[in-house]
Design a protein around this motif. Sequence first.
Motif, short mmCIF file in Angstrom:
data_model
loop_
_atom_site.label_atom_id
_atom_site.label_comp_id
_atom_site.label_asym_id
_atom_site.label_seq_id
_atom_site.Cartn_x
_atom_site.Cartn_y
_atom_site.Cartn_z
N HIS A 172 -46.52 31.11 48.60
CA HIS A 172 -47.11 30.89 49.91
C HIS A 172 -47.71 32.18 50.46
CE1 HIS A 172 -47.55 29.81 54.11
NE2 HIS A 172 -46.69 30.78 54.45
N THR A 173 -46.96 33.26 50.38
CA THR A 173 -47.46 34.56 50.87
C THR A 173 -48.67 35.01 50.06
OG1 THR A 173 -45.21 35.14 51.52
CG2 THR A 173 -46.82 36.93 51.37
N PHE A 174 -48.60 34.84 48.74
CA PHE A 174 -49.71 35.22 47.87
C PHE A 174 -50.99 34.47 48.23
CE2 PHE A 174 -52.10 33.95 44.08
CZ PHE A 174 -52.55 35.18 43.63
N LEU A 175 -50.89 33.14 48.39
CA LEU A 175 -52.07 32.33 48.68
C LEU A 175 -52.64 32.63 50.06
CD1 LEU A 175 -53.97 30.13 47.64
CD2 LEU A 175 -52.39 28.42 48.58
N HIS A 176 -51.77 32.86 51.01
CA HIS A 176 -52.24 33.14 52.37
C HIS A 176 -53.06 34.43 52.41
CE1 HIS A 176 -52.44 33.37 56.69
NE2 HIS A 176 -51.78 34.53 56.69
N HIS A 177 -52.67 35.43 51.66
CA HIS A 177 -53.42 36.68 51.65
C HIS A 177 -54.62 36.63 50.71
CE1 HIS A 177 -50.72 38.95 54.24
NE2 HIS A 177 -49.69 38.43 53.59
N ARG A 228 -33.64 7.23 42.77
CA ARG A 228 -33.59 7.75 44.14
C ARG A 228 -34.73 8.74 44.32
NH1 ARG A 228 -28.62 11.99 44.48
NH2 ARG A 228 -29.67 12.34 46.48
N THR A 229 -35.20 8.79 45.55
CA THR A 229 -36.27 9.72 45.92
C THR A 229 -35.63 10.96 46.54
OG1 THR A 229 -37.81 7.92 46.34
CG2 THR A 229 -38.35 10.03 47.30
N LEU A 230 -35.95 12.12 46.00
CA LEU A 230 -35.38 13.38 46.50
C LEU A 230 -36.24 13.85 47.68
CD1 LEU A 230 -34.65 15.14 43.09
CD2 LEU A 230 -33.23 13.54 44.39
N ASP A 231 -35.93 13.27 48.83
CA ASP A 231 -36.79 13.49 50.00
C ASP A 231 -36.17 14.43 51.03
OD1 ASP A 231 -34.77 11.85 50.71
OD2 ASP A 231 -36.00 10.25 51.55
N ALA A 232 -35.31 15.36 50.54
CA ALA A 232 -34.81 16.37 51.47
C ALA A 232 -35.99 17.13 52.07
CB ALA A 232 -33.87 17.32 50.74
N LYS A 233 -35.78 17.68 53.26
CA LYS A 233 -36.88 18.30 54.01
C LYS A 233 -37.59 19.36 53.18
CE LYS A 233 -37.97 20.66 58.32
NZ LYS A 233 -37.43 21.23 59.59
N PRO A 234 -38.90 19.18 52.93
CA PRO A 234 -39.63 20.18 52.15
C PRO A 234 -40.19 21.26 53.07
CG PRO A 234 -41.03 18.32 52.56
CD PRO A 234 -39.72 17.99 53.23
N GLY A 235 -40.72 22.30 52.45
CA GLY A 235 -41.44 23.31 53.20
C GLY A 235 -42.85 22.84 53.52
N ALA A 236 -43.54 23.65 54.34
CA ALA A 236 -44.93 23.32 54.68
C ALA A 236 -45.84 23.68 53.51
CB ALA A 236 -45.35 24.07 55.94
N MET A 237 -47.09 23.31 53.63
CA MET A 237 -48.07 23.58 52.58
C MET A 237 -48.17 25.08 52.33
SD MET A 237 -51.23 20.97 53.39
CE MET A 237 -52.08 21.50 51.91
N LEU A 238 -48.48 25.42 51.11
CA LEU A 238 -48.66 26.82 50.74
C LEU A 238 -49.99 27.32 51.29
CD1 LEU A 238 -47.59 26.62 46.97
CD2 LEU A 238 -46.17 27.21 48.94
N GLY A 239 -49.97 28.49 51.88
CA GLY A 239 -51.18 29.12 52.35
C GLY A 239 -51.51 28.91 53.80
N ILE A 240 -50.76 28.08 54.53
CA ILE A 240 -51.05 27.87 55.94
C ILE A 240 -50.65 29.13 56.72
CG2 ILE A 240 -50.73 25.38 55.73
CD1 ILE A 240 -48.05 25.72 57.13
N PRO A 241 -51.29 29.40 57.84
CA PRO A 241 -50.97 30.62 58.60
C PRO A 241 -49.62 30.50 59.31
CG PRO A 241 -52.61 29.34 59.76
CD PRO A 241 -52.42 28.64 58.43
N LEU A 242 -48.55 30.51 58.53
CA LEU A 242 -47.20 30.33 59.07
C LEU A 242 -46.21 31.07 58.16
CD1 LEU A 242 -45.17 28.81 60.99
CD2 LEU A 242 -45.15 26.98 59.26
N ARG A 243 -45.34 31.86 58.75
CA ARG A 243 -44.27 32.51 57.98
C ARG A 243 -43.18 31.47 57.73
NH1 ARG A 243 -44.23 38.04 57.75
NH2 ARG A 243 -41.96 37.99 57.45
#
Length: 568
Positions: free
Chosen positions: A418-423, A464-479
């Motif tokens: 995520h950090t790599f793509l954002h920069h 079963r669907t492993l639908d535990a809370k995921p992170g946000a999309m990679l590269g969005i302006p968010l830490r």
Amino acid sequence: MKRTWQITTVTEAAGARIATARLAAAYGVAPLERTRLASALSGRLRQCLTKGGTWRLTLETADGHLHTEVAPSPGAAEPPWRVAVPCPEPADAAALAAVADEPGLLAEALLGADEDTALVLDKLAEQEELVAFHREELHQTNQGVLALHAELDAAGRAQREAFAAERAARQEAESARRRLTFLADASAVLTASLNHEEIVRRLPELLVPEYARTVDVWLFEADDDRRPPAPHPAAAVVAARTGRPQYAADHPGGLPGVDDHPLSALHPTRPLLCVPLSTRRASLGVLTLAPPGERWDPDDAVMLIELTRRASIALDNARRFEHNRDIAETLQRALLTDLPTPPGLNLAARYLPATYGLNIGGDWYDAFRQPDGSLITVVGDVTGHGLHAAVMMSQLRTALRAYAVDGGSPGVLLTRLHTFLHHLQPDLYATAVIARFQPGEPVLTWAAAGHPPPVLRGPDGRVRTLDAKPGAMLGIPLRQQIADHTVPLEPGSTLALYTDGLVERRAQGIDPGIERLAAALGAFRTEELDGDLDGSAEAILDPMLSDSERDDDVCLLLCHVDSGTPVS
């Protein structure tokens, strides 16, 4: 009053005629009627004297008329001659008593007859003047009628010319509409394809036989150096060299924007129109056409030149697309490497590009070992489609492998990506899911960033669907710090990682697709998954993708733990 004369000689006839005229004048008979009576009586008496014998002339007034009768002597078979004239006035006694046998009276009667004749002549002169007047009026009227007819003829000619001009204008407008319609339809056909060979094949189909008898497409890059070059008309060579259309014929073409050229020695029996296939970047070739008739219509030639220009653009676009496609496919084949075969764990992957555009996209899968022996499996999706998305996908894939060398859980690896793509690309985003299989541990560790949830099938067939809370999309302006999730992993279990192109449909969303994937995975028997995981992956794709045309790339990675064999 009644008077009778016996007539046997000319003198007696003259006296009777003069007496009749005097009596008619005495009774007020009009001069014209009197003259007519005297003239008719003279003619009758002349006939009687010619026949001979004795004739009787009788004058009698009755009913306001003077009745005159000339009859033969008694016993003759000839019918009497009669005539009657109106006498509006009663005669005086002196006129009735006069005897017309003296020379003076005869002379006077003769002069009176001349006066009557003069009156008749005056009347005749008046009538002639009236006739002349009416003749002049008739002549003027005829002149007016002739002028009117001339004006009507001129108006008729003008109207016919106007109708002819309108008909010609209507035909010209219809021809222009037909040409524009053909140009629009042909352009749509040519630009609908991104295969230059198909465009070349369709050009003759569009033009023959309405606008051309024959069509020849000469593409420069299609010439094979291993074969002798095919002969081309000199006009086509000139068109290729100058970039201007050429008309090769034994007569001037008179075509706008086209240079005249001598008749081609290769085709001496018909004229040729050679139009260069040019773009702003380069000249692609020459289109050579033979007219459907004796010569070209100038408007058709203008339309054909415009169609050639549009065909040039379509060919250029197709070649550029094919070039980019070849690069993309080469890159795609280089990136989709062979999967590892760790003991006790089988991997099977499928990648299908979208059914339109370049056969390359931003979806990818990968599997590799970390230094500690763990197996990392990943499925990702870079936003967008085409060569740019594929390049960014390759950079993310390479970065992930580099980060994995230092170790780290799936959540840590996704956080670093995520950090790599954002920069690297602030306006580019991606989704990914990473699953780690650790040797000797019946636990699956996974993490997702904006990606569809993994689907896990247990050895008993339950899914079963492993639908535990995921992170946000990679590269969005968010830490963000993307969290890891764990789930028990038993022998015979199968994990499915995939991209949204497999399960998402615009009209239904993504949830029904995930349910169909879970149902398809749960329908397998464990023995089928143990024996043929590649066939199972193919069996999942068929029902999942048969309902519609794909407008997105599809990626599927199956990870199956052998029954009774621990992951090592």
